[in-house]
Structure formats: C-alpha cells, structure tokens
Design a protein around this motif. Structure first.
Motif, short mmCIF file in Angstrom:
data_model
loop_
_atom_site.label_atom_id
_atom_site.label_comp_id
_atom_site.label_asym_id
_atom_site.label_seq_id
_atom_site.Cartn_x
_atom_site.Cartn_y
_atom_site.Cartn_z
N LEU A 62 3.59 6.06 -5.56
CA LEU A 62 3.42 6.15 -7.02
C LEU A 62 2.30 7.13 -7.40
O LEU A 62 2.44 7.91 -8.34
N CYS A 99 0.83 -1.20 0.00
CA CYS A 99 0.00 0.00 0.00
C CYS A 99 0.87 1.25 0.00
O CYS A 99 0.58 2.23 -0.68
N VAL A 100 1.97 1.22 0.75
CA VAL A 100 2.89 2.37 0.80
C VAL A 100 3.47 2.65 -0.59
O VAL A 100 3.57 3.79 -1.02
N VAL A 101 3.81 1.56 -1.30
CA VAL A 101 4.34 1.72 -2.66
C VAL A 101 3.31 2.47 -3.52
O VAL A 101 3.64 3.42 -4.23
N ALA A 102 2.04 2.06 -3.40
CA ALA A 102 0.98 2.73 -4.17
C ALA A 102 0.86 4.19 -3.76
O ALA A 102 0.67 5.07 -4.60
N LEU A 103 1.01 4.46 -2.46
CA LEU A 103 0.87 5.83 -1.96
C LEU A 103 2.01 6.73 -2.41
O LEU A 103 1.91 7.94 -2.35
#
Lengths: 179, 187
Positions: B124, B118-122
């Motif tokens: 990107l 989720c952090v990666v998505a946040l």
C-alpha cells in the motif's frame, strides 16, 4: 496445458507490466491467486516477503515460484522466460528502430498519464490481500495484532521510508511472540 | 575474456547481490558498465536508461538486455539477461523446496502470521507515494479511485484496466504534444 497457461499468463504480464515490480504484483496477484488459484493469498504474501529479502527482481521470483509449484522445474524456467520474452523483443526493436526525441516525448507523456492508474492498480492489490487469511486475528474479539502490525509498518514505510527488510524481520519477531 | 562471458558475470554478480529492486541495481550497473569497464559513455547510458525505464516488463532484465546488446550484440544481450535472472531463479528454487517442507511448522507459521500484514502495508505504501509523485490533483484523483474500484470491487482484470489506461494516456499525450508544437520551442 499447464505449460501453455503459464506461458500465456507470464507473457501477458511481461507485456502489460508498466511501472516496475509493484505494478506487476497486481497483475500477478489477479492471474495467479484470483483467476487460476495456483497460489493461496497467504502463499502470495509469504512469497512477496521472501522476495523482498532475497536479491533479484520480485516478478522473476514470483514467476519462478509459481512455475515450480504448478509444473516443477520445467514450469519455473518456462514462467521466468515467458516473463522476459516481451522485453527481449521490445528492447531489440527499440535499439534497431532508434528512438527519436519526438517519440520519446510522446512516450514520456503517455507514461505520466498512466502513473495514477498504476498507483490505483497497486493499491487494489494491497486491498485484495486484506482478508482474514492474512489478518488472522481480525474480528475475533481479541487484540488485533495483525492490524496494528499493518498500520505501524505502513507508517514506518510511508512516512519514514523504513527499510522493508527490517520491517519484515520485526513483524516476524512480533508474530513469533504474539501467536 | 570474451565480452558475452564478461557481461554474464557482471550481471550475475549484480543479480546475486542487490537487494531492494531495480533502482538499487541501477547504480551498480553504472559503476560496472560505465566507470570500470567503460563499455558505454555516461551520457548515452542515462539516455538509454530513460527509454528502457518506460518499457513494460522487468526493469533489471530490460537494462541487462540493452547493455548486453549495446556492448556485444545479440549474444551479449542473451548472456547479460541470463546473468541477471539466474541468481534469482536459483535462490527461489532452493527456497521453494525448503519452504514447502517447513511451511506448516508451528514456529514458521507464527512468524509468517506476523509478516503477512506487514507485506500488505509494504504494497500500500508505495502506491500512495506514487500518487504523490504523479502530482494527482482533486480532479485527477478520480483515475486511481476508479482503478481501485474496478479491480478490487468489480474484480476486473488489471490487464484490461492497463489497456484502457494506455489508450487514454496516449490520447492525452498526443493532445499535449500538439499543444507544445503549437507554441513551438519552449524557453
């Protein structure tokens, strides 16, 4: 030695950190995870999540955490102040020298030109974190829950501007039941 | 109450209670500094915020330094800055000790396994939003693509990329300014 390294790294980040917290993330990630290996990639992801859920600037939170982990309380204070030091000098100079309108226009246009590069910088930080440490079930022949979480969180954040704290809590709940 | 102490308390409160980064903080600063304490007139405040925003570094710290200096000189700047960062430092120091202790607990580990993607998505998502707001066209799309390639693929330090981008943008800005001058005043 470690103090000098912390000082150098965070002053550098303070000087080059154009474009807000996320832009600084990519600088911090490169220095702290890839170059000096003061933090693992999962630790970095965890700290970004914790920073999102606690008040205060993300970069100060990361500086404090990295400093504490590498050199204790003194390290945490040193890293945070090193990050602020360039700001102290720059804000002081700007107030003393008085920004004229003409300089301001030049600065505005420079920043506009810088924006696409900064966007790329942030995107690269996200890509660098896409690894099997952060996506634990990737390529293991199971349901790729981590990929699903990432895609759904991206859609919710990008298209629906969902609250990041809510997204973090929800993915934590999913992780609790899935793993 | 002396002004530096007031500044410290004002920014301490803001630093301790605003979630969601620099821009969420800004409206609280405006309310405290412009509306309630009337330290700085509204138009001057926003003029200076525009300048402060273009500086590198932590936005909340830059804002605190500017407001503090404007209201009470050097000691004011220092007090406001400390107020802005002390809550963060304290909270993270407390959490860091707790987190070290419980990080390896299976329950905590499971929760964070869900959070990391989720952090990666946040990270990107805002980068793409930035590309949109920078009005990147097919021609200028080459800039973020090269940046990503250099940092992610070639592992070049973002520091160098930023330095090169600053020089490039400055040249671009000088050309634009010259053109604007040639046309004299815009309508």
């Amino acid at each position: 030695m470690i103090y000098l390294q912390l000082l150098w790294v965070f002053v550098k980040i303070g000087v080059l950190g154009f474009g807000g917290g996320y832009a600084m993330l990519s600088l911090i990630q490169h220095e702290v995870v890839e170059h000096y290996a003061w933090m693992t990639t999962t630790e970095f992801a965890d700290m970004v999540a914790i920073s999102q859920m606690t008040p205060g600037p993300i970069s100060i939170n990361l500086a404090t955490y990295v400093g504490y982990n590498t050199a204790g309380l003194g390290g945490s204070l040193l890293a945070s102040f090193a990050l602020c030091l360039p700001s102290v000098i720059m804000v002081y100079l700007i107030l003393r020298l008085f920004m004229s309108k003409r300089n301001n226009a030049l600065m505005d246009n420079t920043l506009k030109g810088l924006k696409p590069a900064i966007a790329g910088l942030i995107f690269a930080a996200g890509l660098s974190m896409m690894n099997t440490q952060n996506f634990v079930d990737f390529g293991r022949g199971q349901y790729n829950i981590s990929v699903i979480i990432c895609v759904l969180a991206f859609v919710a954040s990008y298209f629906f501007k969902a609250n990041p704290i809510l997204l973090i809590v929800l993915s934590g709940v999913v992780g609790f039941f899935a793993y | 109450m002396k002004k530096p102490l007031q500044l410290f308390l004002t920014f301490f409160k803001i630093g301790a209670f605003t979630l969601g980064g620099g821009y969420a903080m800004l409206s609280m600063v405006e309310k405290a500094v412009v509306d309630q304490k009337k330290w700085i007139p509204n138009d001057e405040f926003w003029d200076m915020i525009a300048v402060v925003q273009s500086l590198p570094g932590v936005f909340a710290v830059n804002t605190a330094l500017y407001v503090g200096h404007r209201v009470a000189g050097r000691s004011g700047a220092f007090a406001a800055m400390l107020g802005a960062i002390i809550p963060s430092i304290t909270i993270i120091l407390l959490l860091a000790t707790v987190f070290r202790e419980y990080r390896d607990q299976p329950v905590v580990e499971r929760i964070f396994k869900g959070i990391r993607p989720c952090v990666v998505a946040l990270i990107l998502a805002p980068s793409l939003r930035m590309i949109k707001s920078a009005k990147v066209t097919w021609k200028t799309a080459i800039i973020p693509i090269i940046t990503v390639f250099l940092i992610w693929w070639c592992k070049i330090s973002p520091a160098y990329v930023i330095l090169v981008a600053i020089v490039g943008s400055l040249i671009y800005a000088l050309i634009i300014n010259k053109k604007a001058k040639g046309k004299e005043v815009k309508p």
